[in-house]
Write an enzyme that holds these catalytic residues in place. Structure first.
Site, PDB file in Angstrom:
ATOM      1  CB  SER A   1      46.218  42.965  26.821  1.00 41.62           C
ATOM      2  OG  SER A   1      44.880  43.163  26.428  1.00 41.62           O
TER       3      SER A   1
ATOM      4  CD  GLN B   1      43.403  39.826  27.023  1.00 37.07           C
ATOM      5  OE1 GLN B   1      43.199  38.760  27.592  1.00 37.07           O
ATOM      6  NE2 GLN B   1      44.141  40.780  27.560  1.00 37.07           N
TER       7      GLN B   1
ATOM      8  CG  ASP C   1      42.682  41.241  31.649  1.00 37.01           C
ATOM      9  OD1 ASP C   1      42.529  41.159  30.429  1.00 37.01           O
ATOM     10  OD2 ASP C   1      43.683  41.751  32.186  1.00 37.01           O
TER      11      ASP C   1
END
Length: 104
Positions: free
Chosen positions: A46, A96, A22
């Site tokens: 995000s 993402q 991430d």
């Protein structure tokens, strides 16, 4: 401290991989040369993050993380990543979407 069972250890390895994977994706979503990632100039948030685990993984072993960004415009970007082990096997896939705004 007692050692983890096989399944507990596998879960810990997947959790570590999710955390590490991430970290890079939102910056990749900006795309090369589009914006500076200087935190004083840009806020990155995000919007969503997904991860699929295909095979067992060991975070104490070498991994290759190949990332790209197929789309980025109007303050939003999409990034995706493929994680391979030393043998070249795909162990996980990530994606993402991120939102970018000038810092105030």
């Amino acid at each position: 401290m007692p050692s983890a069972t096989g399944e507990e250890d596998a879960n810990q390895q997947r959790a570590l991989l999710a955390f590490a994977a991430d970290y890079w994706l939102a910056g990749v979503a900006i795309g090369p040369g589009r914006l500076s990632t200087n935190r004083d100039l840009l806020t990155i948030n995000s919007l969503d993050h997904a991860m699929w685990f295909h095979r067992p993984v060991r975070m104490d072993q070498w991994l290759l993380y190949v990332c790209d960004t197929p789309s980025g415009s109007q303050g939003r970007g999409l990034a995706r990543g493929l994680l391979y082990d030393r043998a070249g096997l795909l162990v996980a896939t990530t994606s993402q979407e991120a939102l970018f705004r000038a810092a105030m």
